[in-house]
Design a protein around this motif. Structure first.
Motif, PDB file in Angstrom:
ATOM      1  N   PHE A 185       0.760  -1.252   0.035  1.00 56.17           N
ATOM      2  CA  PHE A 185       0.082   0.073   0.078  1.00 56.17           C
ATOM      3  C   PHE A 185       0.686   1.105   0.101  1.00 56.17           C
ATOM      4  N   ASN A 186       0.253   2.367  -0.632  1.00 59.31           N
ATOM      5  CA  ASN A 186       1.000   3.614  -0.338  1.00 59.31           C
ATOM      6  C   ASN A 186       0.770   3.965   0.970  1.00 59.31           C
ATOM      7  N   THR A 203       6.199   3.294  -0.373  1.00 55.76           N
ATOM      8  CA  THR A 203       5.047   2.191  -0.005  1.00 55.76           C
ATOM      9  C   THR A 203       5.513   1.096   0.864  1.00 55.76           C
ATOM     10  N   ASP A 215       0.873  -6.033  -5.383  1.00 57.63           N
ATOM     11  CA  ASP A 215       1.042  -4.556  -5.492  1.00 57.63           C
ATOM     12  C   ASP A 215      -0.463  -3.915  -5.445  1.00 57.63           C
ATOM     13  N   SER A 242      -0.566  -0.568  -4.699  1.00 53.23           N
ATOM     14  CA  SER A 242      -0.173   0.947  -4.841  1.00 53.23           C
ATOM     15  C   SER A 242      -0.446   1.713  -5.996  1.00 53.23           C
TER      16      SER A 242
END
Length: 339
Positions: A96-97, A113, A181, A183
């Motif tokens: 995640f961001n 991230t 991923d 993000s």
């Protein structure tokens, strides 16, 4: 330092070590992790030092649930929440961001991230809750060596380097978690594991890319296992692609002037009259049991100095076999047995 062996009855002591900035290895359903307080930069730096891990290789942050993730990550999308509700706790790591300045760049490898995982192990979830902090947890082995699936594997690699090992027996899966991923707008698998792309796509109703790439020296990986050599014993590993190739492999082994290790299913092991210089290790009966036993077998032969080559059975690259072959190809450096 002395490395203590903790059990579930010693959770308070293990958690105190974490809070005090010390390193404690912990069990998960995949492999044993090397734990430190993710909010303590000095403790996290000790993880890199203990493993001999490159500092640009980011660490997975282990949490006790989505509420802990939300302290650090930007607001979770509906898709992310669906994945969490479906697969957590379990062998799915999600990138995640981050919010600004919530985790050290030492944890993230310098990125904005971070990878989060909610492990499906009651002892470790209790450890996180007792400590009250997220815990970083790369595999608890010397960097580049096979990952540990038993507490004794951790002790072999890290005794005297860490404060303790929380022993909860053998790990269930034996290969690390899937890394997804989330993000960016396009979800992507960065490392295969027990949760497949197809399972993820079914939940979020959109395609998932496969972005397993080998990065250049100047690139920073988003997830472990993307850039550096992993899972490799001292002996050269060769992948035997077909069970029909093992008879030729046995002939090849008989011509070598060293001990040859063979890792295969019981059907293969029992079907061949192996030469005297071969030592065998059972991968069980199925690709699932093989995935469970892969790292243990590599570690077994790594402790046998006379073993200079290891012939290991390949499987179809689908389902859990995708994760198995990903780890096996890395341990072998993509080398296959050629008849």
């Amino acid at each position: 330092m002395d490395t203590k062996i903790y059990t579930a009855d010693d959770l308070a002591a293990a958690a105190k070590d974490i809070v005090d900035g010390k390193l404690v290895s912990f069990p998960t359903e995949t492999v044993y992790g090397l734990g430190a307080d993710a909010t303590n930069e000095d403790a996290v730096k000790q993880v890199y030092a203990a493993k001999g891990r490159p500092s640009d290789n980011p660490l997975i942050v282990h949490v006790d649930g989505p509420e802990m993730v939300e302290r650090y990550a930007q607001p979770l999308s509906d898709e992310a929440k669906k994945l969490i509700n479906t697969f957590w706790p379990g062998p799915l790591t999600i990138i995640f961001n981050l919010k600004d300045n919530v985790l050290s760049k030492t944890v993230t490898g310098g990125l904005d991230t971070a990878a989060f995982r909610n492990p499906n192990n009651d002892v470790t979830l209790s450890l996180i809750r007792e400590a009250g902090v997220p815990i970083v947890g790369p595999s608890a082995n010397t960097s580049g060596k096979p990952s540990p699936t038993l507490a004794k594997h951790v002790y072999h690699d890290l005794k005297g380097k860490i404060a303790g090992i929380l022993d909860d027996g053998e790990c269930q899966y034996g290969v690390e978690s899937t890394v997804l991923d989330m993000s960016t707008d396009q979800p992507a698998i960065l490392r295969p594991g027990a949760i497949s792309a197809e399972q993820i796509e079914e939940i979020i109703n959109k395609p998932v890319l496969d972005e397993r790439v080998h990065l250049s020296a100047s690139q920073i990986p988003k997830a472990p296992g993307m850039k550096y050599k992993h899972y490799a014993p001292s002996a050269q590993v060769y992948i035997v692609d077909s069970t029909s190739d093992f008879k030729e492999a046995a002939k090849w082994a008989s011509q070598q002037d060293h001990t040859v290790g063979v890792m295969a299913t019981d059907t293969v092991l029992n079907d061949i009259d192996w030469p005297d210089n071969v030592e065998t290790f059972s991968l069980g009966d199925t690709v699932l049991s093989a995935s469970h036993a892969l790292f243990a077998g590599l570690r077994h032969f790594d402790n046998e100095e006379e073993v200079k080559s290891i012939l290991t059975q390949g499987f179809a690259n689908q389902g859990i076999g995708e994760a198995y072959m990903n780890r096996l190809n890395k341990s072998a450096g993509q080398k296959h047995f050629n008849k």
